[in-house]
Design a protein around this motif. Structure first.
Motif, PDB file in Angstrom:
ATOM      1  N   ASP A  13       0.807  -1.221   0.000  1.00  0.00           N
ATOM      2  CA  ASP A  13       0.000   0.000   0.000  1.00  0.00           C
ATOM      3  C   ASP A  13       0.841   1.273   0.000  1.00  0.00           C
ATOM      4  O   ASP A  13       0.435   2.310   0.536  1.00  0.00           O
ATOM      5  CB  ASP A  13      -0.968   0.017   1.199  1.00  0.00           C
ATOM      6  CG  ASP A  13      -1.895  -1.175   1.195  1.00  0.00           C
ATOM      7  OD1 ASP A  13      -2.276  -1.611   0.100  1.00  0.00           O
ATOM      8  OD2 ASP A  13      -2.225  -1.686   2.286  1.00  0.00           O
ATOM      9  N   GLY A  40      -4.599  -4.323  -3.788  1.00  0.00           N
ATOM     10  CA  GLY A  40      -5.597  -3.291  -4.084  1.00  0.00           C
ATOM     11  C   GLY A  40      -4.825  -2.044  -4.465  1.00  0.00           C
ATOM     12  O   GLY A  40      -4.157  -1.454  -3.632  1.00  0.00           O
ATOM     13  N   HIS A  41      -4.843  -1.702  -5.739  1.00  0.00           N
ATOM     14  CA  HIS A  41      -4.070  -0.557  -6.220  1.00  0.00           C
ATOM     15  C   HIS A  41      -5.048   0.547  -6.650  1.00  0.00           C
ATOM     16  O   HIS A  41      -5.902   0.320  -7.498  1.00  0.00           O
ATOM     17  CB  HIS A  41      -3.172  -0.967  -7.401  1.00  0.00           C
ATOM     18  CG  HIS A  41      -2.135  -1.980  -7.009  1.00  0.00           C
ATOM     19  ND1 HIS A  41      -1.222  -2.492  -7.878  1.00  0.00           N
ATOM     20  CD2 HIS A  41      -1.860  -2.563  -5.801  1.00  0.00           C
ATOM     21  CE1 HIS A  41      -0.426  -3.347  -7.245  1.00  0.00           C
ATOM     22  NE2 HIS A  41      -0.811  -3.415  -5.984  1.00  0.00           N
ATOM     23  N   THR A 298      -7.512  -1.102   0.793  1.00  0.00           N
ATOM     24  CA  THR A 298      -8.231  -0.985  -0.482  1.00  0.00           C
ATOM     25  C   THR A 298      -8.983  -2.280  -0.783  1.00  0.00           C
ATOM     26  O   THR A 298     -10.036  -2.272  -1.414  1.00  0.00           O
ATOM     27  CB  THR A 298      -7.205  -0.714  -1.620  1.00  0.00           C
ATOM     28  OG1 THR A 298      -6.345   0.346  -1.203  1.00  0.00           O
ATOM     29  CG2 THR A 298      -7.874  -0.341  -2.918  1.00  0.00           C
ATOM     30  N   ARG A 304      -5.355   0.358   8.637  1.00  0.00           N
ATOM     31  CA  ARG A 304      -3.928   0.007   8.544  1.00  0.00           C
ATOM     32  C   ARG A 304      -3.210   0.496   9.791  1.00  0.00           C
ATOM     33  O   ARG A 304      -3.514   1.578  10.299  1.00  0.00           O
ATOM     34  CB  ARG A 304      -3.306   0.674   7.308  1.00  0.00           C
ATOM     35  CG  ARG A 304      -3.873   0.158   5.993  1.00  0.00           C
ATOM     36  CD  ARG A 304      -3.331   0.937   4.801  1.00  0.00           C
ATOM     37  NE  ARG A 304      -3.920   0.488   3.536  1.00  0.00           N
ATOM     38  CZ  ARG A 304      -4.090   1.255   2.468  1.00  0.00           C
ATOM     39  NH1 ARG A 304      -3.713   2.522   2.478  1.00  0.00           N
ATOM     40  NH2 ARG A 304      -4.624   0.758   1.386  1.00  0.00           N
TER      41      ARG A 304
HETATM   42 MG    MG Z   1      -2.921  -1.584  -1.832  1.00  0.00          MG
END
Ligand code: MG
Ligand code: GDP
Ligand code: IMO
Length: 442
Positions: A13, A40-41, A298, A304
């Motif tokens: 991330d 997850g971008h 994401t 986080r």
């Molecule tokens: Mg990510």
């Protein structure tokens, strides 16, 4: 032969999607080489936010070929949803290519991932529950099912039946759950071929052809170096090689074809899931970073864990990956803090460790040693030129460069395409010199 690897230097991330999107404008190809939809971008383009899980973050450029390489694991249902989401936003996806050698995430992988974590209780890894560990385990065990098997349904069925025998006995007898039905899975996966069949090809030949023709290929990493299966904080890692070496095996190219390696680092550190995190701040500033940086997964939406920038970790990543330069992201999130800290080493039982300690127990128990500097109050989200940053911000950057001995080539001050500072040194110069073509046109 402009092969460029871009990867995460921390625990994921870092903003890989955002930097890939930026560079992809000038790439002929972007290829994902490992991981699956645990990734997850996020890419923000204009008013739209795109969350990409399987599809490379170059997809917003129709003339950039986007490849899902052999090292990736694919959940076809999720991939199809992603394709549909993109097409609803009028993004063309006929530039996608999928390796026939990539492994398929099957429903039993997901059941076993979740059930295994439940059994571990407090010692769980905190996986994304996407079946990643079990699918890579099957790959190594040579009982995996690959994308190309979908093109021969007789073979696919035989492999599925074989696999389910063992998987169902684990699901039923070890985890006490309902066994899965062959027919349901078969019909479901058979249906996927209609949509994704046309994208399947031998991608290793394609990537090598592009590189031999001196086209620009960006290898987009997923997760981060500290989540690497061999070199990360094992067992609190993912199940694939996330480091630069993994780009070669996961795409099918030799190491000599790589020219440049860019590491993406967040201006502070985050981590999702369990495992050691020496610079973690449990409350106060940690909460401020989470709120200001929108540090929620994401893929899973989990909060986080947040902490200060960790230099031993960055130095370790630079070493493992041969990183040429760093793209620093989310610097804007640090604005407004009275003081900012950088961890320069660790202390454990009276000994100072300048590098990652050799034993995981020490990483768990060590205390970070910090240098503290003044923060800055200014909003830096509109700064385009390094010289316009506040002096205290410049000092923060120069301290990082002094400590890691690698230039910060790009500095991101917001999630949007325009919120980037391109430094004249490092990255831009190197790439220009090697390729005589600007890498980045804004
Ligand atoms: Mg990510
Ligand atoms: P990836 O997995 O490495 O691609 O990173 P993620 O997309 O999971 O998380 C990065 C998050 O930070 C995304 O929501 C991005 O939109 C956001 N982001 C990226 N760069 C910046 C930046 O410079 N500033 C701010 N405020 N947000 C950023
Ligand atoms: P991107 O590409 C952050 C973490 C999980 C867990 C561990 C193992 O968006 O940076 P897994 O599901 O892979 O078996 O989980 O790895 N993890 C990530 N953390 N970003 C990611 O991807 C991650 N992918 C996996 O939280 O701790």
């Amino acid at each position: 032969m402009p092969g460029i690897i871009l990867l995460g230097t921390q625990w994921g991330d870092e903003g890989k999607g955002r930097i890939t999107d930026l560079l992809a404008a000038n790439m002929d190809m972007v290829i994902r080489f490992q991981g699956g939809n645990n990734a997850g971008h996020t890419v923000i383009a204009g008013n739209e936010e795109f969350r990409l899980h399987h599809i490379p973050s170059g997809i917003l450029y129709p003339s950039t070929i986007c490849v899902i390489g052999n090292g990736v694991v694919i959940n076809p249902g999720v991939l199809i949803e992603e394709l549909e989401r993109l097409s609803r936003k009028e993004i063309r996806t006929d530039n996608l290519r999928i390796s026939g050698n990539a492994h398929l995430v099957m429903p039993y992988h997901i059941v076993i991932d979740k059930a295994g974590e439940n059994i571990l209780g407090k010692s769980k890894i905190g996986t994304t529950h996407k079946g990643i560990g079990p699918v890579y385990a099957d790959k190594a065990y040579r009982s995996g099912i690959r994308v190309q098997d979908l093109l021969d349904l007789k073979i696919f069925r035989a492999k599925l039946e074989e696999s389910l025998k063992l998987k169902n006995s684990i699901i039923k007898n070890v985890y006490g759950l309902e066994p899965l039905k062959t027919e349901e899975i078969f019909e479901n996966y058979k249906g996927f071929v209609k949509t994704i069949g046309k994208y399947i090809t031998d991608t290793s030949f394609l990537v090598n052809k592009y590189l031999d023709e001196k086209k620009f290929v960006l290898f987009e990493g997923a997760q981060g170096t500290l989540l690497d299966i061999d070199h990360g904080t094992y067992p609190f890692v993912t199940s694939s090689p996330t480091i630069a070496g993994g780009a070669c095996t996961g795409a099918g190219v030799g190491p000599k074809k790589i020219d440049e390696i860019i590491g993406v680092a967040k201006a502070y550190t985050t981590r999702v899931g369990s495992g050691p995190f020496p610079t973690e701040i449990n409350e106060g500033i940690g909460d401020i970073l989470r709120e200001k940086g929108h540090e929620f997964g994401t893929t899973t939406g989990r909060p986080r864990r947040c902490g200060w920038l960790d230099i031993p970790i960055l130095k370790y990543s630079i070493m493992l990956n041969s990183i040429d330069s760093i793209a620093l992201t989310k610097l804007d999130v640090l604005s407004g803090l009275d003081e900012i800290k950088i961890c320069t080493s660790y202390e454990y039982e009276g000994r100072i460790y300048e590098d990652i300690p050799p034993h995981q127990t020490i990483i768990h128990k060590c205390k970070p040693v910090y240098i503290t500097m003044k923060g800055w109050k200014e909003d830096i989200t509109a700064v385009k030129d390094f010289s316009d940053l506040p002096d205290t911000t410049k000092y923060y950057i120069s301290e990082i460069e002094r400590l890691i001995k690698v230039p910060l080539s790009l500095i991101s001050v917001g999630p949007e395409r325009s919120q980037i500072i391109i430094r004249d040194r490092g990255f831009k110069e190197n790439i220009l010199r090697k390729n005589k073509k600007p890498l980045l046109v804004l």
